[in-house]
Design an enzyme around this catalytic site. Structure first.
Site, PDB file in Angstrom:
ATOM      1  N   TYR A 104      -9.077  -2.537   4.101  1.00 42.18           N
ATOM      2  CA  TYR A 104      -8.625  -2.016   4.870  1.00 42.18           C
ATOM      3  C   TYR A 104      -7.580  -2.067   4.076  1.00 42.18           C
ATOM      4  CZ  TYR A 104      -5.880   0.168   8.846  1.00 42.18           C
ATOM      5  OH  TYR A 104      -5.313   1.051   9.645  1.00 42.18           O
ATOM      6  N   SER A 149      -0.450   1.731   6.949  1.00 39.35           N
ATOM      7  CA  SER A 149      -0.647   0.666   7.534  1.00 39.35           C
ATOM      8  C   SER A 149       0.303  -0.617   7.326  1.00 39.35           C
ATOM      9  CB  SER A 149      -2.141  -0.269   7.967  1.00 39.35           C
ATOM     10  OG  SER A 149      -1.675  -1.505   8.587  1.00 39.35           O
TER      11      SER A 149
END
Length: 335
Positions: free
Chosen positions: A152, A127
């Site tokens: 995350y 990501s």
């Protein structure tokens, strides 16, 4: 190819399954169908390819070690695309352990399967959030990414490190793809475009964080899927020129590689909202708010190595992509 796609009922995973089946691959889809958002949307995505003769679906959680081992043992995939993960930056602030279970423990189970069953190539989702506190623009895979701002992001950085270890110790070819703000039809309800469209069509106000000054490298789903497809067909190879005294963070002496996949054209959030207003034919009622914890003010993908390696560059404009999403939304929800 016989490809295991995890997160096969998810936004990106389902779209990838459709593309791989269209080109003639055999696909084993895996998803735990959790209720992080409305499971009926996942079922609707899955319905697009569930009955294809070359598709097999498994309702399995990555954190279930024995079930993942059985998946590899019984199906023996030649390639794996790991897209399953607990998603969402803000939810990771509220429930960090969900990210440890799925994104770290679950990913370890995938790596073990690839090691033990001689998988030719593992492609996995990282990501843009891994860039964290880095303010150098555009974000480059040559930059340091040791300062994540959310659990995350930390879980995705962990995936890259874990993959490198398996590539080094067991010669498993692995390629990590740092996705930049993926959007489009069948998208996730927790993402801005989905929430904004719903609120605008219902005549409700939309929260505009950082007073609309965010810039995001919004990347259309079809561009992301094409990028994954091209990467999947070219397993990572060792970089014979890699130098441990001057280490390149995106490559290695092991068969391991990291790429950005973005649109390479950051757009200010207000411009994104303007494209949405044009697509809906309605003006948004904007509630201007400060930046949220864990958010990055800007994302911008430097993609020279990706374009060079795969002769590819995303091509869908914001106006075109947002319009496609709104058309899908209106049709799907009968608005």
């Amino acid at each position: 190819m016989k490809i295991l796609v995890t997160g096969a009922a998810g936004f990106i995973g389902s779209a990838l399954c459709v593309k791989l089946l269209e080109r003639g691959d055999e696909v084993i889809g895996l998803d735990n169908h959790n209720d992080y958002y409305d499971p009926s949307l996942k079922e609707a995505r899955l319905a697009r390819h569930l009955d294809h003769p070359s598709y097999k679906h498994l309702r399995v959680d990555l954190a279930d070690r024995e079930a993942i081992e059985e998946t590899f043992k019984n199906n023996k995939p030649t390639h794996v695309v790991n897209l399953a993960a607990q998603a969402g930056v803000r939810y990771s602030i509220e429930n960090p352990l969900a990210y440890i279970d799925s994104n770290i423990v679950g990913f370890a189970h995938i790596l073990e399967g690839c090691r033990n069953y001689d998988v030719n190539h593992l492609v996995y989702a990282s990501s843009s959030s891994v860039y964290g506190a880095n303010k150098n623009m555009p974000f480059s895979t040559a930059h340091n990414v040791d300062h994540p701002l959310s659990v995350y992001a930390a879980s995705k950085k962990s995936n890259e490190l874990m993959a490198h270890t398996y590539s080094h110790l067991y010669q498993v070819p692995t390629t990590g793809l740092r996705f930049f703000t993926v959007y489009g039809p069948w998208g996730r309800p927790d993402m801005a475009l989905f929430k904004f469209t719903k609120s605008i069509l219902e005549g409700k106000s939309i929260p505009v964080f950082n007073y609309g000054k965010h810039r995001r490298d919004f990347t259309y789903i079809d561009d992301i899927v094409e990028g994954i497809e091209r990467v999947l067909d070219q397993p990572a190879k060792p970089n014979l020129d890699w130098n441990g005294e001057l280490p390149n963070p995106s490559t290695s002496a092991a068969p391991w590689k990291i790429y950005n996949i973005g649109n390479n054209k950051p757009v200010e959030l207000m411009c994104y909202i303007e494209a949405l207003e044009a697509a809906t034919g309605m003006e948004a009622q904007k509630e201007l708010l400060p930046m949220q914890p864990g958010d990055l003010p800007d994302t911008y993908a430097e993609m020279d190595d990706f374009v060079s390696a795969f002769q590819y560059k995303p091509s869908i404009s914001i106006n075109e992509g947002v319009s496609e999403f709104v058309s899908w939304y209106r049709n799907f929800f009968k608005v």
